[in-house]
Write an enzyme that holds these catalytic residues in place. Sequence first.
Site, PDB file in Angstrom:
ATOM      1  CG  ASP A 195      -2.136  -0.963   0.964  1.00 52.42           C
ATOM      2  OD1 ASP A 195      -2.417  -1.278  -0.207  1.00 52.42           O
ATOM      3  OD2 ASP A 195      -2.766  -1.388   1.944  1.00 52.42           O
ATOM      4  CE1 TYR A 206      -9.570  -4.732   5.993  1.00 55.28           C
ATOM      5  CE2 TYR A 206      -8.789  -5.691   3.953  1.00 55.28           C
ATOM      6  CZ  TYR A 206      -9.366  -5.832   5.198  1.00 55.28           C
ATOM      7  OH  TYR A 206      -9.747  -7.072   5.648  1.00 55.28           O
TER       8      TYR A 206
END
Length: 757
Positions: A381, A466
Site C-alpha cells: 500500500d 481497507y
Amino acid sequence: MNLKVLLLLLGLSFLTVFALVYVLLTRQGSFSQSPRCPSIPPRIHPWTHPSQSQLFADLTPEELTAVMSFLTKHLGPGLVDAAQARPSDNCVFSVELQLPAKAAALAHLDRGGPPPVREALAIIFFGGQPKPNVSELVVGPLPHPSYMRDVTVERHGGPLPYYRRPMQKTEFVQIWRHLKEVELPKAPTFLASVLNYNGSTLAPLHSTASGFHAGDRATWIALYHNISGLGVFLHPVGLELLLDHGALDPADWVVQQVFYLGHYYADLAQLEWEFKVGRLEVIRVPLPTPGGASSLRPRVTPDPPLPPLQFSLQGPQYNIQGNSVTSPLWTFTFGHGVFSGLRIFDIRFKGERVAYEVSVQECLTVYGADSPKTMTIRYLDSSYGLGLNSRALVRGVDCPYQATMVDIHVLVGTGSVQLLPGAVCVFEEAQGLPLRRHHNGIGGHFYGGLASSSLVVRSVSSVGNYDYIWDFMLHPTGALEARVHATGYINTAFMSGGAESLLFGNRVGERVLGAVHTHAFHFKLDLDVAGLKNWVIAEDAVFKPVAAPWNPELQLQRPQLTRQVLSREDLAAFPWGSPLPRYLYLATNQTNAWGHQRGYRIQIHSPPGVHVPLESSEERALSWGRYQLVVTQRKEAEPHSSSIYYQNDMRSPATVFADFINNETLLGEDLVAWVTASFLHIPHAEDIPNTVTVGNRVGFLLRPYNFFNEDPSIFSPGSVYFERDQDAGLCSINPVACTQQLADCVPNLPSFSYEGL
C-alpha cells in the site's frame, strides 16, 4: 373561608406555578447559559518549550509550489501536468520532504549547530525520453531552490526502469476508459442481459503485482456492480480481464485473456459469440438494491441518547505549533510521508530523547481465491500512498470530538498542491481503566490509583477497500505505543464453484466469497536510549530445580533469569516461528540508581505471522515480512525496508531488506529495530458491511526497562490517594471529587464541519 384569605392563597399558588415554570424553562436552556469551562494551560516545564526547528515538518504549500516552479523551469518545456499525463509523457509524479541526515540533525538539535539544509525529494516519470525511466531528484535549498541533483543511482543502485513506476490516478482512468470504449463493446449482449450493464453500472477493481516477469505491466481486472452509496467491493459479477497496459500508447493496450465462471477465453468477442450461440453457461447477477447489505446507511432512525462522548472540561494539556507537539511529559514532531504515512521524530520524555524516529514502513496484504484477480493480489500500500490516501477525519467518530485536527498538504499525481483537511488528529485519550491502583487492607487501609490516559496522534489511510487507523500513543509511564486497526470493506470474489471455493474463505452473500488474506505492517524504530551507543539484551526465565535451603529433602522448581547480550545482527533477527525472547530491550551503559542498565523494551502485540514462502519469486521484495523483529546498525543508506517500486516489480528488487542483516556488530552502536505486526483474516458474515476494529488490532510497545528509578507516573497530578480516616468526598483530599464542580460548566466544543468528500 374569608374571601381575602382565599384570594391570597390563589395568588400564592399562581406565584408558585409561575416560579416552577420559570425554573423549568430556564433549566431547559441552561446549557446555553451555563458558564464555559475555564481553560487551564498545560503545566510548564523546562522541556515543554516547543522546538522551533522545522527539520521534520512536511513541506508547506509555498515550498511545494516553489519546487514545482523550479522543476518546470529546469526540466524543459516537455513537462506535462501529472493529472493529464499519458504514459509517454514526462511529468513530476511527487514532491515531498527529503529527510535530513541524522548526524546533521542531531548537531542542530543537541549541540546548537546550524540546521541542515531543507530539501525536497521529487520523483519524475520520464516517459518521453528515448529510454523511458523514473528518476529521483533532490531539490534545494528551500524555500528558494537553486539546485537539483539526481540521486537515483545512489538510492537504488542503478537506474529505475520505467515499468517499475507506481500506478497513478491517470493510469487507472486510462485503463477504465480503454475497457469501456474498446473492450466492453465487444460483448454488449452478454453484458446487458447477464450483468445488467447499462454503461455505468460496472466498475473495475484490479490486482497487483502486474505480471509474472520483470518488465511486465499486465493486470487482472475484475468487474463489480457499482451503485452509488453502496460498497462496490461486495458486488463481484464473475467477469475478469487480463489487460496488458505496458505500451506507452494506450491505443496499443490489449486484453490478453478473459475469465468467466472458472473458464478462460481469448477475449470478450469470444465470450459474446459463445453466449449468443448458447454454449456459455451463465449466472445472471441482478443489480444490488440501494438499501442492501453493503450500504453503510443507518438501519434505524437516529434516536437519543447519543453514544458516550469524551470531553476535557479544562482544555487540552498539550500544545501544537506547526508540527511540534508538547505536553507536560512528552515532546515530539510529526510528519506525514506521501507514501509511508504517519511518522514521529525527536521523541522525548521529560526532555530526554527516547527515539529519533518511529515510522510506518509498509502495509502488505496477500489474498487467496479461485479467481485470477484475487489470487494474484499482493498489495504494497505504500505504492498507492498511505499518506496520500489519508482522508479527512470525522470528529466524534474517527477522533474524539475535542481533538485537534491538522491539515496536510501533498503534491502527488498532479502539478498542484492538494489539501488534505483534518487528515491528522491529536488528542488525549481517557481509556476508562486505571493505569495503576491498589486497595490496601493489610497493615493499613488506603487506596491509591491513577486513571489511564495517553497523548495520541492519529491518521487513517483509506487505500481502496481497507481503512487503516494508525496511532502513536504516548503514556505517562514513559511508554510509547504504536497500534494499527483494520476496518473498511473486505475484498471479495465471485463464487462460481461450490465447495472448492470455500477453501479460500466464507460465503458472505449471494455467490460472494470473502477471500482469505494476510495483513502485515512494518515499522522502523530508531531508538536512542540515553544516547546513540546502545546494546541489545535478551532476558527470559527458566525453571531450575533447587533443594529447599531449610530442608534439603524438599525440592522446588524455581524460576531463574537468563540474560544474553546479542552481539551481532544475525543474533538479533527473529523469523516467524522462532522463539522471541520475552524480554528484549535496547540498553545503554548508563545505569539507574539501582545499578541496572537503562533500557527500553520492545513488546510486540501480534499473532504469529503468515509469510509468503521463501521459495516464492516475490519473497525477496517482501523479505521484511519474514521477521517479527530485527535489530540492525543504523545506516543512512538503509532508510526504508520497502519501496514503492516493488509493487510492479517484485521479482527483481534493487534493495532487499534481508540484506540489511549482514552480521555487523550491535555492541555500543546506533541501532534500529524493525518490527512486523501481522494477522490472518478469514472474512465471515460479520464482516458485512464492514470489518470492525474490535479484534483487528496489532502493534507494539516501547516500555522503559530500568530506564527510571521508579514509575514516573507517580508524579502525575491526577493521582488519587486517601486513607480510611479521610473524607474522600472532599476536593482537597481527592481530585476526582472536584468533578461535580467542573460538570456545572460547558466544555469548549468546536462546531462540526467536514470537507473530506
